[in-house]
Design a protein around this motif. Structure first.
Motif: not given
Length: 179
Positions: A13-19, A136-143
């Protein structure tokens, strides 16, 4: 197969999963829906527990788990700041099947800590480990771009699996139940 199962589902449940959640019909969202459904109805008797993890691990109920589709799930203070996959592995219970959903982005790049936990908690005790990588599809930040390099924005191309970003299901438990 056994008539009953005891499963713990841990969701990063961290921000890297938001995308992964931007596209409501993403492979990620569909996978989690199917996992939750299968865990609940795939056996005559199922004891399913849900957890979200990051900086710490927090047990949640099924309704809260279903919030994985929403941004708020991934920005909870006290959880979203750091990814500690090794803590989750350390918490797994050999009498249950543990399924850990993550992008394998480990803070500080300490993958050796994850490997050490798997060796100590699983291999030495005959617990089977399975790793399923899913694009999977992804639209966000990669850390996870390397030490000293800044994160970058990534938006994959719809229906072009070659541009998709992977997430992983790490499974720990009895060999029959893992299969």
């Amino acid at each position: 197969a056994a008539d009953s199962i005891r499963i713990d589902i841990y969701l990063d449940a961290t921000k890297s999963m938001l995308g992964f959640i931007k596209n409501v019909n993403s492979v990620y969202n569909n996978f989690l829906e199917e996992l939750e459904t299968t865990a609940g109805v795939g056996w005559k008797s199922a004891d399913v527990r849900f957890f979200k993890f990051g900086t710490k691990i927090k047990e949640i109920n099924r309704d809260k788990f279903k919030d994985y589709k929403f941004r708020q799930f991934y920005i909870e203070p006290g959880i979203c700041e750091k990814t500690n996959i090794d803590k989750v592995i350390n918490q797994t219970d050999s009498s249950r099947v543990s399924v850990v959903i993550t992008d394998l982005f480990q803070d500080e790049g300490d993958v050796n800590s994850i490997v050490k936990q798997i060796k100590e908690r699983c291999f030495k005790h005959g617990i089977q480990v399975a790793i399923l990588g899913i694009k999977s599809e992804f639209d966000g930040w990669v850390y996870d771009v390397g030490v000293g390099r800044p994160p970058y924005k990534l938006k994959t191309i719809q229906n072009d699996i070659n541009t998709y970003r992977p997430f992983y299901a790490l499974m720990f438990g009895d060999p029959i139940n893992i299969e």
